[in-house]
Design a protein around this motif. Structure first.
Motif, PDB file in Angstrom:
ATOM      1  N   ALA A 273       2.908  28.000  21.823  1.00 51.73           N
ATOM      2  CA  ALA A 273       2.644  27.833  20.401  1.00 51.73           C
ATOM      3  C   ALA A 273       2.078  26.450  20.092  1.00 51.73           C
ATOM      4  CB  ALA A 273       3.930  28.075  19.600  1.00 51.73           C
ATOM      5  N   SER A 274       2.633  25.410  20.708  1.00 53.44           N
ATOM      6  CA  SER A 274       2.154  24.057  20.418  1.00 53.44           C
ATOM      7  C   SER A 274       0.750  23.832  20.978  1.00 53.44           C
ATOM      8  CB  SER A 274       3.133  23.012  20.952  1.00 53.44           C
ATOM      9  OG  SER A 274       3.373  23.184  22.333  1.00 53.44           O
ATOM     10  N   ALA A 275       0.412  24.476  22.093  1.00 54.03           N
ATOM     11  CA  ALA A 275      -0.950  24.369  22.625  1.00 54.03           C
ATOM     12  C   ALA A 275      -1.951  24.989  21.660  1.00 54.03           C
ATOM     13  CB  ALA A 275      -1.031  25.040  23.996  1.00 54.03           C
ATOM     14  N   ARG A 276      -1.601  26.122  21.060  1.00 53.80           N
ATOM     15  CA  ARG A 276      -2.495  26.736  20.072  1.00 53.80           C
ATOM     16  C   ARG A 276      -2.589  25.882  18.810  1.00 53.80           C
ATOM     17  NH1 ARG A 276      -0.997  31.100  17.919  1.00 53.80           N
ATOM     18  NH2 ARG A 276       1.122  31.302  18.704  1.00 53.80           N
ATOM     19  N   LEU A 277      -1.490  25.242  18.439  1.00 52.60           N
ATOM     20  CA  LEU A 277      -1.501  24.333  17.296  1.00 52.60           C
ATOM     21  C   LEU A 277      -2.533  23.221  17.513  1.00 52.60           C
ATOM     22  CD1 LEU A 277       0.208  23.462  14.641  1.00 52.60           C
ATOM     23  CD2 LEU A 277       1.383  21.926  16.215  1.00 52.60           C
ATOM     24  N   ARG A 278      -2.546  22.645  18.716  1.00 50.08           N
ATOM     25  CA  ARG A 278      -3.499  21.574  19.011  1.00 50.08           C
ATOM     26  C   ARG A 278      -4.926  22.096  19.050  1.00 50.08           C
ATOM     27  NH1 ARG A 278       0.848  20.221  22.225  1.00 50.08           N
ATOM     28  NH2 ARG A 278       0.019  21.269  24.071  1.00 50.08           N
ATOM     29  N   ARG A 279      -5.125  23.276  19.630  1.00 49.10           N
ATOM     30  CA  ARG A 279      -6.480  23.830  19.690  1.00 49.10           C
ATOM     31  C   ARG A 279      -7.059  24.023  18.297  1.00 49.10           C
ATOM     32  NH1 ARG A 279      -4.518  27.112  23.959  1.00 49.10           N
ATOM     33  NH2 ARG A 279      -4.303  28.916  22.598  1.00 49.10           N
ATOM     34  N   ASP A 280      -6.188  24.289  17.323  1.00 49.57           N
ATOM     35  CA  ASP A 280      -6.648  24.508  15.955  1.00 49.57           C
ATOM     36  C   ASP A 280      -6.728  23.201  15.163  1.00 49.57           C
ATOM     37  OD1 ASP A 280      -7.551  26.727  14.442  1.00 49.57           O
ATOM     38  OD2 ASP A 280      -5.832  26.535  13.104  1.00 49.57           O
ATOM     39  N   GLY A 281      -6.421  22.090  15.810  1.00 52.92           N
ATOM     40  CA  GLY A 281      -6.521  20.795  15.146  1.00 52.92           C
ATOM     41  C   GLY A 281      -5.500  20.589  14.053  1.00 52.92           C
ATOM     42  N   ARG A 282      -4.271  21.109  14.268  1.00 56.91           N
ATOM     43  CA  ARG A 282      -3.262  21.045  13.214  1.00 56.91           C
ATOM     44  C   ARG A 282      -1.980  20.384  13.708  1.00 56.91           C
ATOM     45  NH1 ARG A 282      -4.699  24.289   8.757  1.00 56.91           N
ATOM     46  NH2 ARG A 282      -6.566  25.510   9.187  1.00 56.91           N
ATOM     47  N   VAL A 283      -1.146  20.038  12.742  1.00 52.50           N
ATOM     48  CA  VAL A 283       0.196  19.517  13.008  1.00 52.50           C
ATOM     49  C   VAL A 283       1.194  20.396  12.268  1.00 52.50           C
ATOM     50  CG1 VAL A 283      -0.545  17.142  13.408  1.00 52.50           C
ATOM     51  CG2 VAL A 283      -0.031  17.897  11.074  1.00 52.50           C
ATOM     52  N   ASN A 302      16.160  26.602  11.210  1.00 49.00           N
ATOM     53  CA  ASN A 302      14.954  25.796  11.294  1.00 49.00           C
ATOM     54  C   ASN A 302      15.297  24.344  11.016  1.00 49.00           C
ATOM     55  OD1 ASN A 302      14.319  25.137   8.291  1.00 49.00           O
ATOM     56  ND2 ASN A 302      14.663  27.363   8.294  1.00 49.00           N
ATOM     57  N   VAL A 303      14.413  23.446  11.409  1.00 50.29           N
ATOM     58  CA  VAL A 303      14.630  22.022  11.225  1.00 50.29           C
ATOM     59  C   VAL A 303      13.289  21.358  10.923  1.00 50.29           C
ATOM     60  CG1 VAL A 303      14.398  21.568  13.704  1.00 50.29           C
ATOM     61  CG2 VAL A 303      15.634  19.946  12.262  1.00 50.29           C
ATOM     62  N   SER A 304      13.300  20.346  10.056  1.00 55.34           N
ATOM     63  CA  SER A 304      12.081  19.632   9.685  1.00 55.34           C
ATOM     64  C   SER A 304      11.871  18.426  10.598  1.00 55.34           C
ATOM     65  CB  SER A 304      12.154  19.169   8.230  1.00 55.34           C
ATOM     66  OG  SER A 304      12.240  20.273   7.352  1.00 55.34           O
ATOM     67  N   CYS A 305      10.617  17.990  10.659  1.00 56.31           N
ATOM     68  CA  CYS A 305      10.283  16.828  11.468  1.00 56.31           C
ATOM     69  C   CYS A 305       9.031  16.172  10.908  1.00 56.31           C
ATOM     70  CB  CYS A 305      10.048  17.234  12.931  1.00 56.31           C
ATOM     71  SG  CYS A 305       8.671  18.388  13.175  1.00 56.31           S
ATOM     72  N   PHE A 306       8.705  14.982  11.418  1.00 58.47           N
ATOM     73  CA  PHE A 306       7.446  14.341  11.067  1.00 58.47           C
ATOM     74  C   PHE A 306       6.310  15.241  11.530  1.00 58.47           C
ATOM     75  CE2 PHE A 306       3.871  11.589  12.312  1.00 58.47           C
ATOM     76  CZ  PHE A 306       3.624  10.941  11.095  1.00 58.47           C
ATOM     77  N   PRO A 307       5.251  15.439  10.720  1.00 63.54           N
ATOM     78  CA  PRO A 307       4.153  16.318  11.129  1.00 63.54           C
ATOM     79  C   PRO A 307       3.582  15.909  12.488  1.00 63.54           C
ATOM     80  CG  PRO A 307       3.922  15.715   8.822  1.00 63.54           C
ATOM     81  CD  PRO A 307       5.035  14.871   9.374  1.00 63.54           C
ATOM     82  N   THR A 308       3.614  16.827  13.449  1.00 68.09           N
ATOM     83  CA  THR A 308       3.237  16.480  14.816  1.00 68.09           C
ATOM     84  C   THR A 308       2.628  17.673  15.527  1.00 68.09           C
ATOM     85  OG1 THR A 308       4.057  15.530  16.894  1.00 68.09           O
ATOM     86  CG2 THR A 308       5.514  17.080  15.742  1.00 68.09           C
ATOM     87  N   GLN A 309       1.985  17.389  16.655  1.00 73.98           N
ATOM     88  CA  GLN A 309       1.519  18.435  17.565  1.00 73.98           C
ATOM     89  C   GLN A 309       1.986  18.122  18.991  1.00 73.98           C
ATOM     90  OE1 GLN A 309      -2.996  16.926  18.503  1.00 73.98           O
ATOM     91  NE2 GLN A 309      -2.796  18.379  16.828  1.00 73.98           N
ATOM     92  N   ASP A 310       3.045  17.343  19.083  1.00 73.57           N
ATOM     93  CA  ASP A 310       3.607  16.903  20.360  1.00 73.57           C
ATOM     94  C   ASP A 310       4.565  17.963  20.899  1.00 73.57           C
ATOM     95  OD1 ASP A 310       4.849  15.659  22.476  1.00 73.57           O
ATOM     96  OD2 ASP A 310       5.338  13.819  21.388  1.00 73.57           O
ATOM     97  N   THR A 311       4.221  18.575  22.028  1.00 77.65           N
ATOM     98  CA  THR A 311       5.057  19.612  22.620  1.00 77.65           C
ATOM     99  C   THR A 311       6.462  19.093  22.923  1.00 77.65           C
ATOM    100  OG1 THR A 311       3.178  20.774  23.605  1.00 77.65           O
ATOM    101  CG2 THR A 311       5.327  21.156  24.604  1.00 77.65           C
ATOM    102  N   ALA A 312       6.578  17.858  23.406  1.00 75.77           N
ATOM    103  CA  ALA A 312       7.888  17.313  23.780  1.00 75.77           C
ATOM    104  C   ALA A 312       8.830  17.259  22.586  1.00 75.77           C
ATOM    105  CB  ALA A 312       7.723  15.919  24.391  1.00 75.77           C
ATOM    106  N   ILE A 313       8.305  16.943  21.401  1.00 76.89           N
ATOM    107  CA  ILE A 313       9.149  16.904  20.209  1.00 76.89           C
ATOM    108  C   ILE A 313       9.649  18.302  19.865  1.00 76.89           C
ATOM    109  CG2 ILE A 313       9.105  16.550  17.700  1.00 76.89           C
ATOM    110  CD1 ILE A 313       7.409  14.084  18.181  1.00 76.89           C
TER     111      ILE A 313
END
Length: 400
Positions: A273-283, A302-313
Motif C-alpha cells: 500500500a505504501s509503495a502505491r502511495l508513493r507512486r501516486d505522489g501522495r502522503v 486507526n491512528v493519526s500521524c504526520f502526513p508521510t509516505q515512509d513505509t517504516a512509519i
C-alpha cells in the motif's frame, strides 16, 4: 433511435474462461476458481458449465462439489488474469475508443460516427467479439451493453449472458428492465433500497418516474439526481473523484491464519500500500488496521500521524495496533485482515515542519530510503528488498 454514446463490455466468466483458453482439456467442462486451496474456501469465479449446476461466486468448495460432482477446482492466478485483461484492452483500443477499464473484466468504450446508431453499434460489437476471439482467444467472450450514458450501457450489458448484446434508451425504458429488482441496479445497495422503500419507491418504473430533485433528497446527495437523470436517458458525464486512500485486504489461506503469521502478512500489505502511495505522489496522515476472526467478529482501529509516505512509519503504526489488539482480545485464528492509508493528500501540498526540520514538499530521510527501495524492486523484481520480515500471500482475494 439513439444517439448511443457508450458501449459497456462485461467479460463472461472471465477467470474460468482464461483457464479454459490456456487448457483446452477444460473447455466445455465445469470449472471453479478458488481463493484458497481448501475445502473451507469459496469459489471466486465459475464457468458457465458450473453455473448451470448452481455454482456461483461465493459458493463454498464443499457445496460446489456436492452440486457438481465433476467440477474442476483451480487456484486463482490474479496476475495471469490481469495480463489477459490488458491483452483484451489492447484489442479493444485498436478497434474502437476505449475510455475506461472498469475492472479486471469490464470495459467502457465511447461510440462515435456510425457507431452511434443501433445498427452501427451492434456491428461494432460483432467486430470486437471476432477480434478478441482471434487475437486473445476463442474462450474469451463478453456481453455488451449499448446506451446513451454509462449507467444504462452497464445495465444493458448485464441483461443477456453469455455472449449477448442489448441496448437501453428512452425508447424502451423502463419497460425493458421492469422485471429487475431495485438492488439489481449498480449503485443501489441494501441500505439505499431500504431508503427508497421508505420513500415508497418499490420498483424500477417508480424509480424511473421519480422527480430527480426528489431523488436528491432520498440519496441526501446530488448523486441521487444524477442517477435518476441517467436512468431516464440523459447524458451525464462521469465526475473524477479524489483518491480517498490506499489499502489492501486479504482473505487468508489456512496456513496463514495463525495470528503471528497473519501479522507478517499485514506487514506485506503495508509495504504494498505504501509503495502505491508513493507512486501516486501522495502522503497519508492516518493508518487503519482491520482484523476478522475465523470464530466471528472483527477488530478495527486507526491512528493519526504526520502526513508521510515512509513505509517504516506505517510499519511501526501497524505493529502498535497489533500490540493493542493482542492486549485487548488475545486473537484466535484470523480469517482476513486489511490495512488502509487514509487522509491522503499530494506530497506537493504538504507543509513543512520547523521541528524536524522539513521544508515544504521535501522528503524525509525515511521517505528517501523508501523511494530507493522502490527503485531497487522495480529493477530487480517485487520483493527483492524488504523492510524486515513479512509473509507474501498472493491470491485473488486482494483489493486496493
Amino acid at each position: 433511435m439513439g444517439p448511443f454514446r457508450i458501449l459497456y463490455l462485461d467479460m463472461n466468466s472471465f477467470f474460468a474462461s482464461v483457464e479454459q483458453q490456456l487448457n483446452p482439456g477444460l473447455r466445455g467442462r465445469p470449472v471453479a476458481i478458488t481463493a484458497v486451496d481448501s475445502e473451507s474456501g469459496a469459489c471466486v469465479a465459475a464457468s458457465y458449465e458450473a453455473k448451470a449446476f448452481g455454482v456461483k461466486t461465493g459458493t463454498s468448495v464443499r457445496d460446489a462439489r456436492r452440486l457438481c460432482p465433476g467440477i474442476t477446482f483451480l487456484p486463482s492466478r490474479h496476475r495471469l488474469y490481469v495480463r489477459f485483461n490488458l491483452a483484451v484492452a489492447d484489442v479493444l483500443d485498436r478497434h474502437a475508443e476505449l475510455t475506461h477499464i472498469r475492472s479486471v473484466d469490464e470495459f467502457q468504450l465511447a461510440l462515435s460516427g456510425e457507431a452511434r446508431s443501433l445498427a452501427g453499434a451492434t456491428g461494432l460489437v460483432a467486430g470486437l467479439k471476432a477480434a478478441v476471439a482471434a487475437e486473445v482467444g476463442i474462450c474469451l467472450r463478453f456481453s455488451a451493453g449499448i446506451g446513451p450514458n454509462h449507467l444504462l450501457a452497464k445495465i444493458a450489458g448485464k441483461l443477456e449472458k453469455p455472449d449477448g448484446c442489448r441496448w437501453l434508451g428512452p425508447e424502451n425504458m423502463p419497460e425493458a428492465i421492469a422485471h429487475l429488482s431495485l438492488d439489481d441496479l449498480p449503485g443501489i445497495s441494501e441500505a439505499m433500497k431500504a431508503r427508497l422503500y421508505r420513500a415508497r419507491i418499490f420498483d424500477i418504473p417508480s424509480l424511473h418516474a421519480l422527480d430527480p430533485r426528489h431523488a436528491r433528497l432520498i440519496w441526501r446527495s446530488v448523486e441521487g439526481e444524477r442517477f435518476v437523470r441517467m436512468l431516464q436517458g440523459m447524458e451525464i458525464p462521469l465526475i473524477a473523484t479524489e483518491r480517498g486512500g490506499f489499502g489492501n485486504s486479504k482473505v487468508l489461506a489456512p496456513e496463514y491464519r495463525d495470528p503471528v503469521r497473519a501479522y507478517h502478512v499485514g506487514r506485506w500489505l503495508v509495504e504494498k500500500a505504501s509503495a502505491r502511495l508513493r507512486r501516486d505522489g501522495r502522503v497519508a496522515a492516518r493508518f487503519s488496521l482491520q482484523v476478522s476472526f475465523l470464530s466471528g467478529g472483527t477488530w478495527a482501529r486507526n491512528v493519526s500521524c504526520f502526513p508521510t509516505q515512509d513505509t517504516a512509519i506505517f510499519l511501526r503504526l501497524h505493529r502498535a495496533l497489533w500490540v493493542r489488539l493482542w492486549r485487548s482480545v488475545r486473537p484466535g485464528a484470523v480469517i482476513s485482515l486489511g490495512v488502509h492509508l487514509g487522509d491522503v493528500d499530494l506530497l506537493t501540498a504538504r507543509q513543512g515542519d520547523l521541528l524536524l526540520p522539513l521544508a515544504p514538499t521535501e522528503l524525509t530521510r525515511g521517505e528517501q530510503v523508501s523511494k530507493a527501495l522502490d527503485q531497487i524492486n522495480a529493477r530487480f523484481g517485487d520483493g527483492a528488498i524488504r523492510f524486515g520480515l513479512n509473509a507474501p500471500h498472493p491470491g485473488f482475494f486482494e483489493r486496493g
